[in-house]
Design a protein around this motif. Structure first.
Motif, PDB file in Angstrom:
ATOM      1  N   GLU A 253      14.353  11.254  -5.124  1.00  0.00           N
ATOM      2  CA  GLU A 253      14.945  12.495  -5.644  1.00  0.00           C
ATOM      3  C   GLU A 253      14.052  13.138  -6.707  1.00  0.00           C
ATOM      4  O   GLU A 253      14.519  13.440  -7.815  1.00  0.00           O
ATOM      5  CB  GLU A 253      16.349  12.222  -6.191  1.00  0.00           C
ATOM      6  N   PRO A 254      12.778  13.413  -6.396  1.00  0.00           N
ATOM      7  CA  PRO A 254      11.851  13.911  -7.416  1.00  0.00           C
ATOM      8  C   PRO A 254      12.143  15.323  -7.894  1.00  0.00           C
ATOM      9  O   PRO A 254      11.636  15.732  -8.939  1.00  0.00           O
ATOM     10  CB  PRO A 254      10.492  13.852  -6.702  1.00  0.00           C
ATOM     11  N   LEU A 255      12.953  16.078  -7.155  1.00  0.00           N
ATOM     12  CA  LEU A 255      13.241  17.465  -7.544  1.00  0.00           C
ATOM     13  C   LEU A 255      14.612  17.609  -8.190  1.00  0.00           C
ATOM     14  O   LEU A 255      15.016  18.708  -8.544  1.00  0.00           O
ATOM     15  CB  LEU A 255      13.169  18.377  -6.311  1.00  0.00           C
TER      16      LEU A 255
ATOM     17  N   ASP B  95       0.834  -1.206   0.000  1.00  0.00           N
ATOM     18  CA  ASP B  95       0.000   0.000   0.000  1.00  0.00           C
ATOM     19  C   ASP B  95       0.869   1.257   0.000  1.00  0.00           C
ATOM     20  O   ASP B  95       0.731   2.130   0.850  1.00  0.00           O
ATOM     21  CB  ASP B  95      -0.936  -0.010   1.203  1.00  0.00           C
ATOM     22  N   VAL B  96       1.786   1.306  -0.978  1.00  0.00           N
ATOM     23  CA  VAL B  96       2.651   2.473  -1.157  1.00  0.00           C
ATOM     24  C   VAL B  96       2.708   2.790  -2.643  1.00  0.00           C
ATOM     25  O   VAL B  96       2.366   1.961  -3.485  1.00  0.00           O
ATOM     26  CB  VAL B  96       4.084   2.235  -0.623  1.00  0.00           C
ATOM     27  N   ASN B  97       3.136   3.997  -2.959  1.00  0.00           N
ATOM     28  CA  ASN B  97       3.349   4.378  -4.348  1.00  0.00           C
ATOM     29  C   ASN B  97       4.654   5.158  -4.424  1.00  0.00           C
ATOM     30  O   ASN B  97       5.123   5.698  -3.414  1.00  0.00           O
ATOM     31  CB  ASN B  97       2.187   5.203  -4.892  1.00  0.00           C
ATOM     32  N   THR B  98       5.231   5.233  -5.624  1.00  0.00           N
ATOM     33  CA  THR B  98       6.562   5.825  -5.787  1.00  0.00           C
ATOM     34  C   THR B  98       6.543   6.914  -6.851  1.00  0.00           C
ATOM     35  O   THR B  98       5.918   6.747  -7.902  1.00  0.00           O
ATOM     36  CB  THR B  98       7.598   4.744  -6.176  1.00  0.00           C
ATOM     37  N   VAL B  99       7.228   8.022  -6.559  1.00  0.00           N
ATOM     38  CA  VAL B  99       7.433   9.102  -7.523  1.00  0.00           C
ATOM     39  C   VAL B  99       8.925   9.143  -7.835  1.00  0.00           C
ATOM     40  O   VAL B  99       9.759   9.260  -6.928  1.00  0.00           O
ATOM     41  CB  VAL B  99       6.985  10.459  -6.965  1.00  0.00           C
ATOM     42  N   PHE B 100       9.257   9.060  -9.123  1.00  0.00           N
ATOM     43  CA  PHE B 100      10.650   9.028  -9.547  1.00  0.00           C
ATOM     44  C   PHE B 100      11.081  10.393 -10.067  1.00  0.00           C
ATOM     45  O   PHE B 100      10.268  11.282 -10.334  1.00  0.00           O
ATOM     46  CB  PHE B 100      10.863   7.978 -10.633  1.00  0.00           C
ATOM     47  N   GLN B 101      12.386  10.543 -10.249  1.00  0.00           N
ATOM     48  CA  GLN B 101      12.945  11.813 -10.712  1.00  0.00           C
ATOM     49  C   GLN B 101      12.482  12.179 -12.113  1.00  0.00           C
ATOM     50  O   GLN B 101      12.266  13.348 -12.422  1.00  0.00           O
ATOM     51  CB  GLN B 101      14.475  11.745 -10.666  1.00  0.00           C
ATOM     52  N   ASP B 102      12.301  11.165 -12.989  1.00  0.00           N
ATOM     53  CA  ASP B 102      11.949  11.473 -14.379  1.00  0.00           C
ATOM     54  C   ASP B 102      10.447  11.564 -14.624  1.00  0.00           C
ATOM     55  O   ASP B 102      10.013  11.786 -15.762  1.00  0.00           O
ATOM     56  CB  ASP B 102      12.572  10.441 -15.330  1.00  0.00           C
ATOM     57  N   TYR B 103       9.628  11.367 -13.563  1.00  0.00           N
ATOM     58  CA  TYR B 103       8.169  11.505 -13.586  1.00  0.00           C
ATOM     59  C   TYR B 103       7.470  10.415 -14.383  1.00  0.00           C
ATOM     60  O   TYR B 103       6.377   9.996 -14.040  1.00  0.00           O
ATOM     61  CB  TYR B 103       7.719  12.880 -14.110  1.00  0.00           C
ATOM     62  N   ALA B 104       8.033   9.972 -15.532  1.00  0.00           N
ATOM     63  CA  ALA B 104       7.490   8.857 -16.318  1.00  0.00           C
ATOM     64  C   ALA B 104       6.029   9.062 -16.689  1.00  0.00           C
ATOM     65  O   ALA B 104       5.206   8.150 -16.608  1.00  0.00           O
ATOM     66  CB  ALA B 104       7.666   7.540 -15.547  1.00  0.00           C
ATOM     67  N   LEU B 105       5.679  10.267 -17.144  1.00  0.00           N
ATOM     68  CA  LEU B 105       4.319  10.529 -17.616  1.00  0.00           C
ATOM     69  C   LEU B 105       4.159  10.008 -19.046  1.00  0.00           C
ATOM     70  O   LEU B 105       5.110   9.998 -19.823  1.00  0.00           O
ATOM     71  CB  LEU B 105       4.024  12.034 -17.581  1.00  0.00           C
TER      72      LEU B 105
END
Length: 361
Positions: free
Chosen positions: A163-165, A80-90
């Motif tokens: 490191e999303p920023l 029950d977790v989610n991850t945001v990466f540096q490259d956003y992957a949209l």
């Protein structure tokens, strides 16, 4: 801190890659609703810990609990977790709204409900009017907020941020630091944030774990980490410190051991106020004479490197609240003073980072 079960509990967590211990017996509790940062240089183990929590890697030893449940061997999509990466992957071919709704679509949520929830998620990140745009039509900061909306729309109990920023320019990164903290407070969920940027960790976090060589070197609040470092590594890596080894401590401080002194705790006056070169200045203060070796102008402040007569080099930070002419100050004689109460005694159990000259990035 709440006595309830932690959001995330790591016990004896270890990950080896061949002969390398990337994570070496980490024990850690992260509270529900906490903004928690894992800070350290490249190769310190922080990102591997995040990947272990997410389930992208399996531990070599130890356990991972999420909200009281052992998920050590559980697949990523069952955590029950989610991850945001540096490259956003949209997805570039999808609208912003469809990007945000994608996770709900995969979970079988109906079209009407998922679009409504996606719009609400965009409103929370202040992009409610951007749903029809494509990712290419957005700025870097806007894409970062879309990635946050996509990660939070499925209502995870914890959000992991790798490191999303890191890909943003300095001005935008500083702006997004403020927005990210506001979003976390509004959502009220646990954020686990990985960064190598010390200022970023200090700005955002409720607590910080400083990693070195696969272990947690120090765990505490930003104030504790900065004001009371527990090793030469932490003192040198988190901000800038003047670190005095045993010989320098005897010479300058009149005591043995290893000590840390932050540059902003030092005061500087022109000329030699009194003899001898090192000694007590009264009222719990000490002072030393030296010569200005270099000045580094960084906008709001100036870092002044002083070669002390006693043989050490120290850095002093002064705020630029008046005009400072850097060229003519090199080579001038000065007196450096500090309070004994600002010294932090450090155990000799760790190495200092590779910063041979304090104050120079």
């Amino acid at each position: 801190m709440s006595t309830a079960a932690p959001a995330i509990r790591l016990t004896g967590l270890t990950k080896t890659f061949g002969a390398v211990n990337a994570v070496d017996g980490v024990d850690l509790d992260i509270a529900a609703g906490e903004f928690f940062s894992m800070l350290g240089p490249s190769g310190s183990g922080k990102t591997t810990v995040l990947r272990l929590i997410a389930g992208f890697e399996l531990p070599s030893a130890g356990t991972i609990e999420l909200f009281g449940h052992d998920v050590t061997g559980t697949a990523p999509f069952d955590r029950d977790v989610n991850t945001v990466f540096q490259d956003y992957a949209l997805f570039p071919h999808m609208s912003v709204l469809d990007n945000v709704a994608y996770g709900l679509r995969v979970r079988g949520v109906g079209r009407s409900e998922r679009r409504e929830r996606a719009r609400a998620a965009l409103e929370k990140v202040r992009l409610g009017s951007f749903g029809d745009r494509r990712p290419a039509q957005l700025s870097g900061g806007q894409r970062q907020r879309v990635a946050l909306a996509r990660a939070t729309v499925v209502e995870p109990k914890a959000l992991l941020l790798d490191e999303p920023l890191g890909a943003l320019d300095l001005k935008l990164r500083e702006q997004m630091q403020v927005e990210l903290k506001e979003i976390q407070r509004e959502l009220g969920i646990t954020f686990v944030f990985v960064t190598h940027d010390q200022e970023e960790a200090l700005t955002l976090s409720d607590r910080i774990a400083v990693f070195s060589d696969g272990k947690i070197e120090q765990l505490g609040t930003p104030t504790e980490i900065y004001e009371q470092p527990r090793s030469p590594f932490v003192a040198g890596f988190v901000g800038t410190s003047n670190i005095f080894d045993d010989a320098a401590s005897h010479s300058l401080l009149g005591r043995g051991g290893t000590h840390s002194l932050r540059p902003e705790k030092l005061s500087l006056t022109a000329g030699e106020q009194s003899a001898p070169a090192v000694g007590d200045a009264g009222a719990g203060e000490r002072r030393a004479h030296g010569t200005v070796a270099e000045l580094v102008y960084v906008g709001s402040s100036t870092r002044i490197l002083i070669d002390l007569d006693a043989g050490q080099r120290v850095v002093v930070v002064e705020q630029n609240d008046r005009h400072r002419g850097t060229t003519e100050q090199r080579g001038r004689r000065v007196t450096v003073a500090w309070r004994d109460s600002d010294l932090v005694a450090l155990p000799d159990r760790s190495h200092a980072p590779d910063t041979p000259v304090p104050g120079i990035p």
